[in-house]
Write a protein that holds these residues in place. Sequence first.
Motif, PDB file in Angstrom:
ATOM      1  N   TYR A  97      62.246 -62.697   5.991  1.00  0.00           N
ATOM      2  CA  TYR A  97      61.618 -63.146   7.241  1.00  0.00           C
ATOM      3  C   TYR A  97      61.708 -64.662   7.379  1.00  0.00           C
ATOM      4  O   TYR A  97      62.052 -65.182   8.451  1.00  0.00           O
ATOM      5  N   ASN A  98      61.402 -65.398   6.305  1.00  0.00           N
ATOM      6  CA  ASN A  98      61.458 -66.857   6.358  1.00  0.00           C
ATOM      7  C   ASN A  98      62.866 -67.358   6.659  1.00  0.00           C
ATOM      8  O   ASN A  98      63.051 -68.320   7.423  1.00  0.00           O
ATOM      9  N   GLU A  99      63.866 -66.721   6.070  1.00  0.00           N
ATOM     10  CA  GLU A  99      65.247 -67.127   6.323  1.00  0.00           C
ATOM     11  C   GLU A  99      65.632 -66.876   7.778  1.00  0.00           C
ATOM     12  O   GLU A  99      66.279 -67.712   8.423  1.00  0.00           O
ATOM     13  N   ALA A 100      65.219 -65.708   8.312  1.00  0.00           N
ATOM     14  CA  ALA A 100      65.507 -65.411   9.714  1.00  0.00           C
ATOM     15  C   ALA A 100      64.786 -66.388  10.637  1.00  0.00           C
ATOM     16  O   ALA A 100      65.347 -66.854  11.638  1.00  0.00           O
ATOM     17  N   SER A 101      63.545 -66.723  10.302  1.00  0.00           N
ATOM     18  CA  SER A 101      62.782 -67.677  11.095  1.00  0.00           C
ATOM     19  C   SER A 101      63.445 -69.053  11.087  1.00  0.00           C
ATOM     20  O   SER A 101      63.521 -69.728  12.121  1.00  0.00           O
ATOM     21  N   SER A 102      63.951 -69.479   9.924  1.00  0.00           N
ATOM     22  CA  SER A 102      64.631 -70.764   9.837  1.00  0.00           C
ATOM     23  C   SER A 102      65.872 -70.793  10.730  1.00  0.00           C
ATOM     24  O   SER A 102      66.137 -71.789  11.411  1.00  0.00           O
ATOM     25  N   GLN A 103      66.621 -69.701  10.724  1.00  0.00           N
ATOM     26  CA  GLN A 103      67.805 -69.628  11.575  1.00  0.00           C
ATOM     27  C   GLN A 103      67.443 -69.752  13.049  1.00  0.00           C
ATOM     28  O   GLN A 103      68.091 -70.474  13.812  1.00  0.00           O
ATOM     29  N   LEU A 104      66.397 -69.063  13.463  1.00  0.00           N
ATOM     30  CA  LEU A 104      65.963 -69.123  14.862  1.00  0.00           C
ATOM     31  C   LEU A 104      65.488 -70.513  15.245  1.00  0.00           C
ATOM     32  O   LEU A 104      65.812 -71.021  16.325  1.00  0.00           O
ATOM     33  N   LEU A 105      64.722 -71.136  14.362  1.00  0.00           N
ATOM     34  CA  LEU A 105      64.193 -72.470  14.668  1.00  0.00           C
ATOM     35  C   LEU A 105      65.304 -73.509  14.727  1.00  0.00           C
ATOM     36  O   LEU A 105      65.279 -74.415  15.568  1.00  0.00           O
ATOM     37  N   ARG A 106      66.288 -73.385  13.856  1.00  0.00           N
ATOM     38  CA  ARG A 106      67.409 -74.316  13.908  1.00  0.00           C
ATOM     39  C   ARG A 106      68.218 -74.111  15.188  1.00  0.00           C
ATOM     40  O   ARG A 106      68.691 -75.077  15.796  1.00  0.00           O
ATOM     41  N   ALA A 107      68.368 -72.848  15.591  1.00  0.00           N
ATOM     42  CA  ALA A 107      69.097 -72.570  16.831  1.00  0.00           C
ATOM     43  C   ALA A 107      68.357 -73.160  18.028  1.00  0.00           C
ATOM     44  O   ALA A 107      68.970 -73.736  18.933  1.00  0.00           O
ATOM     45  N   GLU A 108      67.033 -73.042  18.051  1.00  0.00           N
ATOM     46  CA  GLU A 108      66.237 -73.607  19.142  1.00  0.00           C
ATOM     47  C   GLU A 108      66.374 -75.128  19.193  1.00  0.00           C
ATOM     48  O   GLU A 108      66.314 -75.723  20.274  1.00  0.00           O
ATOM     49  N   SER A 109      66.556 -75.748  18.021  1.00  0.00           N
ATOM     50  CA  SER A 109      66.662 -77.208  17.955  1.00  0.00           C
ATOM     51  C   SER A 109      68.087 -77.698  18.119  1.00  0.00           C
ATOM     52  O   SER A 109      68.330 -78.908  18.033  1.00  0.00           O
ATOM     53  N   GLY A 110      69.029 -76.764  18.303  1.00  0.00           N
ATOM     54  CA  GLY A 110      70.417 -77.147  18.422  1.00  0.00           C
ATOM     55  C   GLY A 110      71.049 -77.528  17.109  1.00  0.00           C
ATOM     56  O   GLY A 110      72.035 -78.276  17.083  1.00  0.00           O
ATOM     57  N   LEU A 111      70.502 -77.020  16.017  1.00  0.00           N
ATOM     58  CA  LEU A 111      70.996 -77.362  14.688  1.00  0.00           C
ATOM     59  C   LEU A 111      71.640 -76.171  13.995  1.00  0.00           C
ATOM     60  O   LEU A 111      71.779 -76.167  12.778  1.00  0.00           O
ATOM     61  N   SER A 112      71.998 -75.154  14.759  1.00  0.00           N
ATOM     62  CA  SER A 112      72.491 -73.923  14.162  1.00  0.00           C
ATOM     63  C   SER A 112      73.766 -74.121  13.349  1.00  0.00           C
ATOM     64  O   SER A 112      74.070 -73.367  12.441  1.00  0.00           O
ATOM     65  N   ASP A 113      74.541 -75.160  13.678  1.00  0.00           N
ATOM     66  CA  ASP A 113      75.814 -75.390  12.975  1.00  0.00           C
ATOM     67  C   ASP A 113      75.676 -76.443  11.873  1.00  0.00           C
ATOM     68  O   ASP A 113      76.655 -76.814  11.241  1.00  0.00           O
ATOM     69  N   VAL A 114      74.443 -76.927  11.686  1.00  0.00           N
ATOM     70  CA  VAL A 114      74.215 -77.949  10.689  1.00  0.00           C
ATOM     71  C   VAL A 114      73.697 -77.312   9.422  1.00  0.00           C
ATOM     72  O   VAL A 114      72.764 -76.507   9.459  1.00  0.00           O
ATOM     73  N   ILE A 115      74.312 -77.628   8.320  1.00  0.00           N
ATOM     74  CA  ILE A 115      73.828 -77.095   7.044  1.00  0.00           C
ATOM     75  C   ILE A 115      72.590 -77.855   6.647  1.00  0.00           C
ATOM     76  O   ILE A 115      72.615 -79.071   6.478  1.00  0.00           O
ATOM     77  N   LYS A 116      71.503 -77.142   6.484  1.00  0.00           N
ATOM     78  CA  LYS A 116      70.233 -77.783   6.151  1.00  0.00           C
ATOM     79  C   LYS A 116      69.702 -77.189   4.862  1.00  0.00           C
ATOM     80  O   LYS A 116      69.687 -75.976   4.688  1.00  0.00           O
ATOM     81  N   ASP A 117      69.250 -78.051   3.960  1.00  0.00           N
ATOM     82  CA  ASP A 117      68.640 -77.582   2.728  1.00  0.00           C
ATOM     83  C   ASP A 117      67.248 -77.096   3.058  1.00  0.00           C
ATOM     84  O   ASP A 117      66.357 -77.874   3.348  1.00  0.00           O
ATOM     85  N   GLN A 118      67.048 -75.784   3.020  1.00  0.00           N
ATOM     86  CA  GLN A 118      65.751 -75.224   3.388  1.00  0.00           C
ATOM     87  C   GLN A 118      64.751 -75.423   2.268  1.00  0.00           C
ATOM     88  O   GLN A 118      63.755 -74.797   2.223  1.00  0.00           O
TER      89      GLN A 118
END
Length: 208
Positions: A187-208
Amino acid sequence: MLGLLVASLALALSFFALLDGWYLVRVPCAVLRARLLQPRVRDLLAEQRYAGRVLPSDLDLLLHMNNARYLREADVARAAHLTRCGVLGALRELGAHAVLAASCARYRRSLRLFEPFEVRTRLLGWDDRAFYLEARFVSLRDGFLCALLRSRQHVLGTSPERVVQHLCKRRVEPPELPEDLQHWITYNEASSQLLRAESGLSDVIKDQ
């Protein structure tokens, strides 16, 4: 002399009024007590117990311990736990640290005024980025499990595997995580993906 006393009182009042005073006192005290006065715990997966009691400052309008206090008590107990089992020391020696990245809580029964309880903390396991811990709030009146908290301690500057290897002087395979915890991680991983997509960061590799 009177001026010094007034200045000291003003400083103390400012400390507790402007800062989260009790928290800033309790966490270092818990760490020092665990380091200096309590025996080292060699088993990383062993449960540790931290005693507490519901005080008037912990109450909400319904006269039981408010939700935020559970998180704070778990934080203090977790600091003591990680100190006694050597994780905090290993992080410091490796030039790294850990931060709380996620938590969830389930409340089952209220803790009432002056009710004694224990926070029973244990390390459930780790992956390539984080340690996962559990805190159980158990009433000492009847042994009832009043609340259950899970937390994800994200490691920065190294990896959990290196921390454990540093402590045990050998490579240790992580234990299999409980099924419900695996669902929470997903769930946390899916939430992180959604939040990054909302912020326009979906293509940016982020250390979670």
